[in-house]
Design a protein around this motif. Structure first.
Motif, PDB file in Angstrom:
ATOM      1  N   GLN A 252      58.263   9.959  40.487  1.00 39.98           N
ATOM      2  CA  GLN A 252      58.559  11.304  39.994  1.00 39.98           C
ATOM      3  C   GLN A 252      57.510  12.272  40.556  1.00 39.98           C
ATOM      4  O   GLN A 252      56.326  12.162  40.263  1.00 39.98           O
TER       5      GLN A 252
ATOM      6  N   LEU B  66      56.191   8.090  31.741  1.00 38.71           N
ATOM      7  CA  LEU B  66      54.876   8.677  31.946  1.00 38.71           C
ATOM      8  C   LEU B  66      53.860   7.595  32.290  1.00 38.71           C
ATOM      9  O   LEU B  66      53.834   6.539  31.665  1.00 38.71           O
TER      10      LEU B  66
ATOM     11  N   TRP C 130      56.644  15.237  39.929  1.00 40.66           N
ATOM     12  CA  TRP C 130      55.865  16.076  39.020  1.00 40.66           C
ATOM     13  C   TRP C 130      54.647  15.352  38.440  1.00 40.66           C
ATOM     14  O   TRP C 130      53.740  15.982  37.895  1.00 40.66           O
ATOM     15  N   LEU C 131      54.599  14.018  38.608  1.00 41.72           N
ATOM     16  CA  LEU C 131      53.448  13.265  38.118  1.00 41.72           C
ATOM     17  C   LEU C 131      52.322  13.192  39.150  1.00 41.72           C
ATOM     18  O   LEU C 131      51.257  12.627  38.850  1.00 41.72           O
TER      19      LEU C 131
ATOM     20  N   TRP D 154      63.676  17.664  27.379  1.00 46.75           N
ATOM     21  CA  TRP D 154      62.365  18.061  27.898  1.00 46.75           C
ATOM     22  C   TRP D 154      61.442  16.850  27.937  1.00 46.75           C
ATOM     23  O   TRP D 154      60.989  16.351  26.910  1.00 46.75           O
ATOM     24  N   VAL D 155      61.184  16.355  29.141  1.00 45.78           N
ATOM     25  CA  VAL D 155      60.303  15.196  29.363  1.00 45.78           C
ATOM     26  C   VAL D 155      60.662  14.034  28.427  1.00 45.78           C
ATOM     27  O   VAL D 155      59.796  13.314  27.961  1.00 45.78           O
ATOM     28  N   TRP D 156      61.944  13.906  28.131  1.00 47.25           N
ATOM     29  CA  TRP D 156      62.421  12.772  27.322  1.00 47.25           C
ATOM     30  C   TRP D 156      61.600  12.616  26.042  1.00 47.25           C
ATOM     31  O   TRP D 156      61.219  11.502  25.649  1.00 47.25           O
ATOM     32  N   SER D 157      61.337  13.736  25.370  1.00 52.07           N
ATOM     33  CA  SER D 157      60.484  13.724  24.177  1.00 52.07           C
ATOM     34  C   SER D 157      61.238  13.179  22.969  1.00 52.07           C
ATOM     35  O   SER D 157      62.390  13.555  22.727  1.00 52.07           O
TER      36      SER D 157
ATOM     37  N   HIS E 193      57.426   9.854  24.734  1.00 52.74           N
ATOM     38  CA  HIS E 193      58.321  10.280  25.808  1.00 52.74           C
ATOM     39  C   HIS E 193      58.923   9.040  26.458  1.00 52.74           C
ATOM     40  O   HIS E 193      58.211   8.083  26.755  1.00 52.74           O
TER      41      HIS E 193
ATOM     42  N   SER F  98      56.587  27.106  27.766  1.00 49.66           N
ATOM     43  CA  SER F  98      57.251  25.877  28.188  1.00 49.66           C
ATOM     44  C   SER F  98      58.592  25.619  27.525  1.00 49.66           C
ATOM     45  O   SER F  98      59.374  24.803  28.022  1.00 49.66           O
TER      46      SER F  98
ATOM     47  N   ASP G 191      51.798   9.330  22.730  1.00 47.32           N
ATOM     48  CA  ASP G 191      51.933   9.446  24.185  1.00 47.32           C
ATOM     49  C   ASP G 191      51.339   8.253  24.917  1.00 47.32           C
ATOM     50  O   ASP G 191      50.539   8.390  25.851  1.00 47.32           O
TER      51      ASP G 191
END
Length: 247
Positions: free
Chosen positions: A233, A161, A235-236, A16-19, A197, A104, A155
């Motif tokens: 990406q 990100l 989604w960004l 998940w989002v490279w967490s 992330h 989520s 973050d």
């Protein structure tokens, strides 16, 4: 699976989002930093920690976004620390964080979301230097483990990100630049960077991450659209537009 990136520092990445969930050995035992994300990840992290054979003595949240406020009963009933600002914001927005977690991710113990305690002045069992700033979220911190050459950035400084400004607070562009200056100074004592992330950076890549985030913010300040490969990406697009509006 946990990957050791430095002496007494391990990372486990979620799909998940490279967490990144981070495990740090302190004087008293292990501290779990931002464990997550879904129930399977939390369970597998517990399995990995069991194999280390060192007790968990505390948790730590780098900032009050839902994906950094998670916990699991297998980690034990131990204090979960954050800055006083982060703990206050997380408490006030706990129901929202629980709702976002439920929407989520799957199989998260929602009753354990956002139960934070302000970090004592001496740092308690959390090793390293706490670097608090106002970028991205209230009470956001990085942790510098100078003796091990590690910077845990929360973050910030991600290769996946873009810088994410907080649209609810004014002056975020300046706050983010100030935070980057503080992280740049801390990075002089590190050769491993762990973002919340994305991939772990080593050696010259630390400077490259800092340069990429500065370039993105500089373009925003000039009113230009940044030429940043992370924006490939789709989604960004939404977060990027939010940054444009906030700047």
């Amino acid at each position: 699976m946990l990957k050791q990136v430095a002496d007494g520092v391990w990372v486990r990445q979620s799909e998940w989002v490279w967490s990144n969930a981070i495990v740090v050995r302190g004087d008293e035992g292990l501290v779990l930093v931002d464990p997550g994300i879904n129930g399977a990840d939390l369970q597998e992290l517990a399995d990995d920690v069991d194999r280390l054979g060192i007790p968990i003595v505390a948790g730590f949240s780098t900032h009050p976004h839902w994906d950094h406020l998670l916990w699991h009963p297998r980690y034990g009933d131990v204090p979960r620390y954050a800055t006083s600002t982060c703990a206050e914001v997380a408490s006030e927005a706990r129901e929202r964080a629980q709702a976002m977690a439920a929407a989520s991710a799957s199989d998260i113990p929602l009753d354990l979301v956002a139960l934070l305690t302000p970090l004592p002045a001496d740092g308690g069992p959390v090793p390293g230097e706490i670097i608090e700033h106002e970028a991205h979220a209230p009470g956001h911190v990085a942790i510098l483990l100078a003796g091990r050459g590690v910077l845990i950035a929360g973050d910030m400084l991600s290769d996946v990100l873009i810088p994410l400004l907080d649209p609810r607070r004014p002056g975020q562009l300046a706050a983010y630049k100030t935070a980057l200056d503080r992280l740049s100074a801390a990075a002089q004592q590190a050769d491993v960077l762990i973002p919340g992330h994305g991939s772990v950076a080593e050696g010259p890549e630390l400077a490259a991450r800092l340069a990429a985030d500065h370039a993105y913010l500089d373009a925003l300040q000039r009113g230009e659209d940044p030429a940043d490969p992370r924006l490939a990406q789709d989604w960004l697009a939404g977060p990027h537009q939010s940054n444009l509006n906030a700047s």
